[in-house]
Design an enzyme around this catalytic site. Structure first.
Site, PDB file in Angstrom:
ATOM      1  N   ASP A  98       0.871  -1.191   0.000  1.00 20.34           N
ATOM      2  CA  ASP A  98       0.000   0.000   0.000  1.00 20.34           C
ATOM      3  C   ASP A  98       0.903   1.235   0.000  1.00 20.34           C
ATOM      4  O   ASP A  98       2.125   1.132   0.177  1.00 20.34           O
ATOM      5  CB  ASP A  98      -0.909  -0.011   1.247  1.00 20.34           C
ATOM      6  CG  ASP A  98      -1.866   1.184   1.286  1.00 20.34           C
ATOM      7  OD1 ASP A  98      -2.371   1.584   0.219  1.00 20.34           O
ATOM      8  OD2 ASP A  98      -2.106   1.727   2.388  1.00 20.34           O
ATOM      9  N   SER A  99       0.286   2.408  -0.164  1.00 15.57           N
ATOM     10  CA  SER A  99       1.052   3.650  -0.074  1.00 15.57           C
ATOM     11  C   SER A  99       1.447   3.943   1.372  1.00 15.57           C
ATOM     12  O   SER A  99       2.412   4.657   1.625  1.00 15.57           O
ATOM     13  CB  SER A  99       0.201   4.801  -0.601  1.00 15.57           C
ATOM     14  OG  SER A  99      -1.042   4.833   0.088  1.00 15.57           O
ATOM     15  N   TYR A 137      -1.159   8.511  -2.617  1.00 13.97           N
ATOM     16  CA  TYR A 137      -1.346   8.198  -4.037  1.00 13.97           C
ATOM     17  C   TYR A 137      -2.552   8.955  -4.619  1.00 13.97           C
ATOM     18  O   TYR A 137      -2.600   9.249  -5.803  1.00 13.97           O
ATOM     19  CB  TYR A 137      -1.591   6.695  -4.228  1.00 13.97           C
ATOM     20  CG  TYR A 137      -0.349   5.840  -4.202  1.00 13.97           C
ATOM     21  CD1 TYR A 137       0.916   6.385  -3.968  1.00 13.97           C
ATOM     22  CD2 TYR A 137      -0.431   4.466  -4.428  1.00 13.97           C
ATOM     23  CE1 TYR A 137       2.044   5.588  -3.950  1.00 13.97           C
ATOM     24  CE2 TYR A 137       0.699   3.658  -4.427  1.00 13.97           C
ATOM     25  CZ  TYR A 137       1.926   4.221  -4.175  1.00 13.97           C
ATOM     26  OH  TYR A 137       3.046   3.424  -4.175  1.00 13.97           O
ATOM     27  N   CYS A 180      -4.459  -1.664  -1.860  1.00 13.95           N
ATOM     28  CA  CYS A 180      -4.685  -0.241  -2.090  1.00 13.95           C
ATOM     29  C   CYS A 180      -5.632  -0.111  -3.279  1.00 13.95           C
ATOM     30  O   CYS A 180      -5.320  -0.606  -4.368  1.00 13.95           O
ATOM     31  CB  CYS A 180      -3.343   0.430  -2.399  1.00 13.95           C
ATOM     32  SG  CYS A 180      -3.474   2.140  -2.933  1.00 13.95           S
ATOM     33  N   ASN A 181      -6.766   0.512  -3.063  1.00 16.18           N
ATOM     34  CA  ASN A 181      -7.739   0.660  -4.152  1.00 16.18           C
ATOM     35  C   ASN A 181      -7.202   1.552  -5.258  1.00 16.18           C
ATOM     36  O   ASN A 181      -7.437   1.293  -6.437  1.00 16.18           O
ATOM     37  CB  ASN A 181      -9.039   1.287  -3.631  1.00 16.18           C
ATOM     38  CG  ASN A 181      -9.842   0.323  -2.794  1.00 16.18           C
ATOM     39  OD1 ASN A 181     -10.766  -0.305  -3.276  1.00 16.18           O
ATOM     40  ND2 ASN A 181      -9.475   0.192  -1.537  1.00 16.18           N
ATOM     41  N   CYS A 233     -11.185   2.669  -0.027  1.00 15.41           N
ATOM     42  CA  CYS A 233      -9.773   2.997   0.206  1.00 15.41           C
ATOM     43  C   CYS A 233      -9.400   2.204   1.432  1.00 15.41           C
ATOM     44  O   CYS A 233     -10.139   2.221   2.435  1.00 15.41           O
ATOM     45  CB  CYS A 233      -9.593   4.495   0.462  1.00 15.41           C
ATOM     46  SG  CYS A 233      -7.942   4.922   1.064  1.00 15.41           S
ATOM     47  N   THR A 234      -8.268   1.504   1.372  1.00 17.73           N
ATOM     48  CA  THR A 234      -7.946   0.597   2.482  1.00 17.73           C
ATOM     49  C   THR A 234      -7.635   1.340   3.784  1.00 17.73           C
ATOM     50  O   THR A 234      -7.648   0.738   4.857  1.00 17.73           O
ATOM     51  CB  THR A 234      -6.765  -0.320   2.099  1.00 17.73           C
ATOM     52  OG1 THR A 234      -5.683   0.484   1.625  1.00 17.73           O
ATOM     53  CG2 THR A 234      -7.192  -1.312   1.024  1.00 17.73           C
ATOM     54  N   HIS A 235      -7.358   2.638   3.683  1.00 13.90           N
ATOM     55  CA  HIS A 235      -7.163   3.416   4.912  1.00 13.90           C
ATOM     56  C   HIS A 235      -8.465   3.575   5.717  1.00 13.90           C
ATOM     57  O   HIS A 235      -8.426   3.760   6.931  1.00 13.90           O
ATOM     58  CB  HIS A 235      -6.643   4.820   4.582  1.00 13.90           C
ATOM     59  CG  HIS A 235      -5.172   4.892   4.345  1.00 13.90           C
ATOM     60  ND1 HIS A 235      -4.590   4.454   3.178  1.00 13.90           N
ATOM     61  CD2 HIS A 235      -4.161   5.366   5.125  1.00 13.90           C
ATOM     62  CE1 HIS A 235      -3.278   4.657   3.254  1.00 13.90           C
ATOM     63  NE2 HIS A 235      -2.992   5.207   4.417  1.00 13.90           N
TER      64      HIS A 235
END
Ligand code: DGL
Length: 265
Positions: A12-13, A44, A76-77, A190-192
């Site tokens: 992921d970022s 990103y 990460c989407n 969004c994975t966050h």
């Protein structure tokens, strides 16, 4: 044959992919893990498609060469919706992507109105248009780009307190759109964002439920690694693309996720 010590690499970022790691751990507790965060490239969501594709392909090329994972998960989407096809073409290792959970949301909504929170880069992708056309036909999908939530999740996991107004603004960004009052299901694309789901739930109120892709991604990884052995030779690794204060500030979080070694790429 896959070596039993070969890791699964999640990318992921930043810390967002930890929401996916939690599910992977639950379903594959013995799998050796490398959690890779491109903290030098974070965020990103405000980058161009070309910048994201070049970064993700380049970094995953270097990481797979160095660490020889059995499977890569782009947790990460933003990176997945832009670069998944391209990365699959250039790398030989199996790649699992992260797709906005529009399909399960469409099955759950009772009002027929779904909200989608993602990064600005994700919500403008044709990939999302195609998911909407395929799985949300006859439903109303409202999108909102919420980069503030990425920063909020990063801050929370560094142990900082986060202003609740950020979550209220994300809720208003969907609700204030025409027809937004009817939203009963929100896709966290969004994975966050699952990392701040509790705070979002407070902002949206009890009438809204949240859907995200992590459980499905973990099931896909289980399926692709079926029959493989897992042996953890060392403790799991957190890999960053730049050293800095942020890495030190994340140490308690990394320990909670049992990422007990840190390397810089
Ligand atoms: N975690 C990422 C996602 O799922 C992106 C956050 C960012 O770097 O902007 O989209």
């Amino acid at each position: 044959m896959t070596e039993a010590t070969a890791p699964i690499l999640l990318f992921d970022s930043g810390v967002g992919g930890l929401s996916v790691l939690a599910e992977v751990r639950a379903q594959l507790p013995d799998a050796p893990i490398i959690y890779a965060a491109d903290n030098a490239g974070l965020p990103y969501g405000s980058k161009t498609e070309a910048q994201i594709a070049a970064r993700v392909a380049g970094l995953l090329g270097r990481m797979t060469e160095r660490y020889r994972p059995r499977l890569v998960c782009i947790a990460c989407n933003t990176a997945s919706t832009i670069a998944l096809g391209m990365v699959r073409e250039v790398l030989e290792v199996p790649i699992v992507g992260t797709v906005p959970a529009i399909k399960p949301a469409a099955a759950l909504t009772e009002t027929g109105t779904i909200g989608l929170l993602g990064t600005e880069a994700t919500i403008r992708q044709g990939y999302v248009d195609r998911l909407e056309a395929e799985f949300a036909q006859g439903k109303h999908l409202l999108r909102f780009g919420a980069p503030e939530l990425v920063a909020a999740a990063e801050a929370k996991l560094r142990g900082e307190s986060v202003d609740p107004a950020i979550f209220a603004r994300a809720a208003a960004g969907l609700r204030d759109q025409p027809g937004g009052d009817a939203i009963d299901t929100v896709v966290l694309a969004c994975t966050h964002f699952p990392l701040v789901e509790r705070e979002l739930a407070e902002a949206f109120g009890p009438a809204v439920r949240f859907v995200h892709g992590a459980p499905g991604i973990a099931r896909r990884i289980v399926h692709l690694t079926e029959g493989q052995d897992f042996v953890r030779q060392a403790t799991d690794l957190a890999l960053f693309t730049r050293d800095g204060a942020d890495v030190a500030e994340l140490s308690a979080t990394l320990q909670n996720y049992r990422l007990l070694r840190i390397e810089i790429l």
